[in-house]
Design an enzyme around this catalytic site. Structure first.
Site, PDB file in Angstrom:
ATOM      1  N   ASP A  24     -26.026  27.857  21.131  1.00 58.75           N
ATOM      2  CA  ASP A  24     -27.355  27.440  20.675  1.00 58.75           C
ATOM      3  C   ASP A  24     -28.410  27.971  21.638  1.00 58.75           C
ATOM      4  O   ASP A  24     -28.101  28.302  22.787  1.00 58.75           O
ATOM      5  CB  ASP A  24     -27.440  25.908  20.602  1.00 58.75           C
ATOM      6  CG  ASP A  24     -28.437  25.421  19.557  1.00 58.75           C
ATOM      7  OD1 ASP A  24     -29.628  25.764  19.673  1.00 58.75           O
ATOM      8  OD2 ASP A  24     -28.029  24.697  18.626  1.00 58.75           O
ATOM      9  N   ASP A  82     -28.645  33.485  21.014  1.00 58.16           N
ATOM     10  CA  ASP A  82     -29.622  33.773  19.953  1.00 58.16           C
ATOM     11  C   ASP A  82     -28.890  34.528  18.849  1.00 58.16           C
ATOM     12  O   ASP A  82     -28.497  35.686  19.024  1.00 58.16           O
ATOM     13  CB  ASP A  82     -30.760  34.615  20.524  1.00 58.16           C
ATOM     14  CG  ASP A  82     -31.782  35.037  19.470  1.00 58.16           C
ATOM     15  OD1 ASP A  82     -31.613  34.701  18.278  1.00 58.16           O
ATOM     16  OD2 ASP A  82     -32.757  35.716  19.847  1.00 58.16           O
ATOM     17  N   TYR A 133     -36.677  30.668   1.995  1.00 64.46           N
ATOM     18  CA  TYR A 133     -35.471  30.000   2.482  1.00 64.46           C
ATOM     19  C   TYR A 133     -34.308  30.236   1.521  1.00 64.46           C
ATOM     20  O   TYR A 133     -33.206  30.600   1.935  1.00 64.46           O
ATOM     21  CB  TYR A 133     -35.744  28.512   2.631  1.00 64.46           C
ATOM     22  CG  TYR A 133     -34.555  27.687   3.080  1.00 64.46           C
ATOM     23  CD1 TYR A 133     -34.128  27.707   4.401  1.00 64.46           C
ATOM     24  CD2 TYR A 133     -33.877  26.873   2.178  1.00 64.46           C
ATOM     25  CE1 TYR A 133     -33.048  26.942   4.819  1.00 64.46           C
ATOM     26  CE2 TYR A 133     -32.795  26.097   2.581  1.00 64.46           C
ATOM     27  CZ  TYR A 133     -32.386  26.140   3.896  1.00 64.46           C
ATOM     28  OH  TYR A 133     -31.307  25.371   4.301  1.00 64.46           O
ATOM     29  N   LYS A 159     -30.426  31.963   1.776  1.00 62.61           N
ATOM     30  CA  LYS A 159     -29.201  31.220   1.464  1.00 62.61           C
ATOM     31  C   LYS A 159     -28.427  31.870   0.311  1.00 62.61           C
ATOM     32  O   LYS A 159     -27.191  31.809   0.277  1.00 62.61           O
ATOM     33  CB  LYS A 159     -29.544  29.764   1.151  1.00 62.61           C
ATOM     34  CG  LYS A 159     -30.104  29.009   2.364  1.00 62.61           C
ATOM     35  CD  LYS A 159     -29.135  29.038   3.541  1.00 62.61           C
ATOM     36  CE  LYS A 159     -29.615  28.242   4.728  1.00 62.61           C
ATOM     37  NZ  LYS A 159     -28.637  28.208   5.837  1.00 62.61           N
ATOM     38  N   THR A 189     -34.317  18.822   8.917  1.00 58.96           N
ATOM     39  CA  THR A 189     -34.954  18.326   7.694  1.00 58.96           C
ATOM     40  C   THR A 189     -35.956  17.219   7.980  1.00 58.96           C
ATOM     41  O   THR A 189     -36.980  17.112   7.309  1.00 58.96           O
ATOM     42  CB  THR A 189     -33.886  17.816   6.708  1.00 58.96           C
ATOM     43  OG1 THR A 189     -33.061  16.836   7.351  1.00 58.96           O
ATOM     44  CG2 THR A 189     -33.015  18.956   6.213  1.00 58.96           C
TER      45      THR A 189
END
Length: 255
Positions: A41, A64, A156, A160, A194
């Site tokens: 991360d 990254d 987005y 996906k 979220t």
């Protein structure tokens, strides 16, 4: 989380976006089932804290996903520490809302670089290591927006859907080498990613659109990753698993 049955004993896994939320729960579940896990991360403090929590079976790596050189270093360091990689959970992702006309192009590029290119680079980076291991499992995080659409999510959703398509192509390319590639399609999951878009109100609204009348949690997602990482899913390749409380069954999320 249920007690360990050693379903991932002997596995060496990289989990991206693992410092918090869904990725952190996946890392916890992997370690609980016997895997050695690299917590990858950009969030150093949270990532290191999780690795410390998980003990000797986990290691934090600042990483990254959009940087090819970072992937080269990550794979080499993982192999040196734990051995050849057998599981990659391509979980890192970002979410930005924006309509087609007024959406910020910087947000579009950010999602493309992290969600889409990060997933591609991850798959490419681990293949040689998985071949040395005799095979492996790559699990790509798509979304219900990779199965349907929702207003305000064009950029987005594009990333996906791309992940969904890349998964299927990679499954065809790599299956003969013993490397399985599958995608997971969560619905609305209660995570920091979220919650930043509306907090409790967003969670309540999301729940109203789900047939099960609740949003998901990271603990709803992690067992699916354990299954796909384990030998129990050994004949699954190119599959897409929706974990969404029934949203895609009804098209309610987009409607």
């Amino acid at each position: 989380m249920s007690s360990s049955t050693g379903r991932l004993a002997g596995k060496v896994a990289i989990v991206t976006g693992a410092a918090m939320g869904q990725g952190a729960e996946i890392a916890r579940a992997f370690v609980a089932e016997g895997a050695r896990v690299v917590v990858a991360d950009v969030a150093k403090e949270q990532g290191q804290a999780l690795a410390d929590e998980l003990g000797e079976s986990a290691h934090f790596a600042h990483h990254d996903v959009s940087d090819e050189g970072s992937w080269t270093t990550l794979v080499a360091d993982t192999e040196e520490r734990f051995g050849p990689i057998t599981v990659l959970a391509n979980n890192a992702g970002v979410l930005r809302f924006g309509d087609i006309v007024k959406g910020d192009l910087a947000d579009v590029e950010l999602m493309w670089r992290i969600n889409q290119m990060g997933t591609f680079l991850g798959m490419r980076a681990v293949v040689p290591s998985m071949k040395r291991a005799g095979g492996g499992s790559i699990i790509n995080a798509s979304s219900v927006e990779g199965l349907a659409g929702m207003a305000g999510c064009t950029a987005y959703a594009a990333t996906k859907w791309a992940i969904r398509g890349m998964t299927k192509c990679a499954a065809m390319e790599l299956g003969g080498r013993g490397i399985r590639v599958n995608s997971v399609h969560p619905g609305m999951i209660d995570t920091p990613m979220t919650r930043v878009h509306g907090g409790d109100a967003a969670m309540e609204f999301g729940a109203s659109k789900v047939p099960m009348r609740r949003v998901g949690t990271p603990s709803d997602i992690a067992p699916v990753y354990v299954f796909l990482a384990s030998d129990e899913s050994g004949y699954m390749n190119g599959a897409e698993l929706a974990v969404d409380g029934g949203v895609t069954a009804t098209h309610a999320f987009g409607g």
